[in-house]
Design a protein around this motif. Structure first.
Motif: not given
Length: 298
Positions: A86, A104, A139
């Motif tokens: 991420t 996200v 996430t």
């Protein structure tokens, strides 16, 4: 039954800065165009076509690898079905063009649940609603461990509110005084709600920042009767306080009369005086004086 599948866990990914890649792409295309321009179109047609095709495909693929991460946003990277990491750092980046980039949001989300009707602990139908502030903490869990994390939050909030309402009475008068009520123990109730939501939403990688009861009332079909009961309880409590105060004032009056040697009172006169004082002090109307021209015993 709890799923035995291991939970996903977020990992950090550091992509390449997009600016050097963009400069290199522009330079490479410039060199390719220059080289193709120097070829003789009559003798090197195949090389020109091949170079143009390769340059075009490379240019498009390289462009696909560019992406931007805004503040309080993230990108979850998946390459050929595998989670790569991420990116939380905002900026202009470049990564393998075949990598899927899922946005996200890391911002705090504010949601208000619908007003739902449920029976409290003693069976009274009530209406209750809540306001919940939440944000994504992991996430990877939000993307891979639940189908739709926003819908998941909505459903779990409603389920938690229903369970909370059925676990406590609406008011402390509905049961014993040592039981936590929805109306009287607001801080403790909201604390329980926040803890329950935190446990339910952990699977989706969601952190509960705050949870509050936004609406609490009896259902319309019993609201009028419950209001009358509350009014009656308030009147009884007020009357009790008035009587307690009146008794104290009568005691003080008798002690002052005795200490000042104002008048000698036998039991019958003392009872009459106490009765008259209580009537005056406890009555809601002004006292009407009565002149007695005879004796108390006549």
């Amino acid at each position: 039954m709890e799923n035995n599948r291991p939970r996903s866990s977020e990992s950090s990914l550091s992509p390449l800065s997009g600016w050097p890649v963009l400069i290199g792409l522009v330079a490479a295309e410039a060199l390719l165009i220059t080289a193709l321009a120097q070829l003789d179109p009559n003798r090197n047609t195949g090389w020109i076509v091949l170079g143009t095709a390769v340059g075009g495909v490379g240019f498009l693929l390289t462009l696909v690898g560019f992406f931007v991460v805004n503040p309080n946003m993230s990108r979850v990277m998946v390459l050929f079905g595998r989670y790569r990491g991420t990116v939380r750092t905002d900026g202009f980046w470049w990564i393998n063009p075949f990598t899927s980039k899922h946005k996200v949001s890391l911002k705090a989300h504010n949601m208000a649940s619908q007003k739902i009707k449920v029976n409290d602990q003693v069976g009274n139908p009530i209406e209750i609603g809540a306001v919940v502030v939440w944000r994504i903490a992991d996430t990877a869990q939000a993307m891979f461990d639940v189908e739709d994390y926003e819908e998941y939050v909505d459903i779990q909030v409603e389920a938690a509110v229903r369970k909370l309402a059925s676990s406590h009475p609406y008011d402390e008068h509905d049961t014993s005084a040592d039981v936590v009520s929805l109306r009287g123990d607001t801080e403790q109730v909201t604390g329980e709600l926040q803890v329950a939501l935190g446990e339910r939403l952990e699977r989706a990688g969601v952190e509960v920042v705050e949870a509050r009861i936004s609406h609490l009332a009896y259902a319309p079909e019993i609201a009028s009767a419950m209001l009358q009961r509350q009014q009656a309880q308030a009147i009884i409590a007020a009357r009790r306080q008035i009587v307690e105060g009146a008794v104290g004032m009568v005691q003080d009056a008798l002690e002052l009369l005795k200490a000042g040697d104002v008048v000698e009172l036998d039991d019958e006169r003392r009872a009459t005086l106490v009765g008259n004082l209580l009537v005056v002090l406890c009555s809601q109307e002004s006292a009407q004086p009565v002149l007695n021209t005879g004796s108390l015993y006549n």
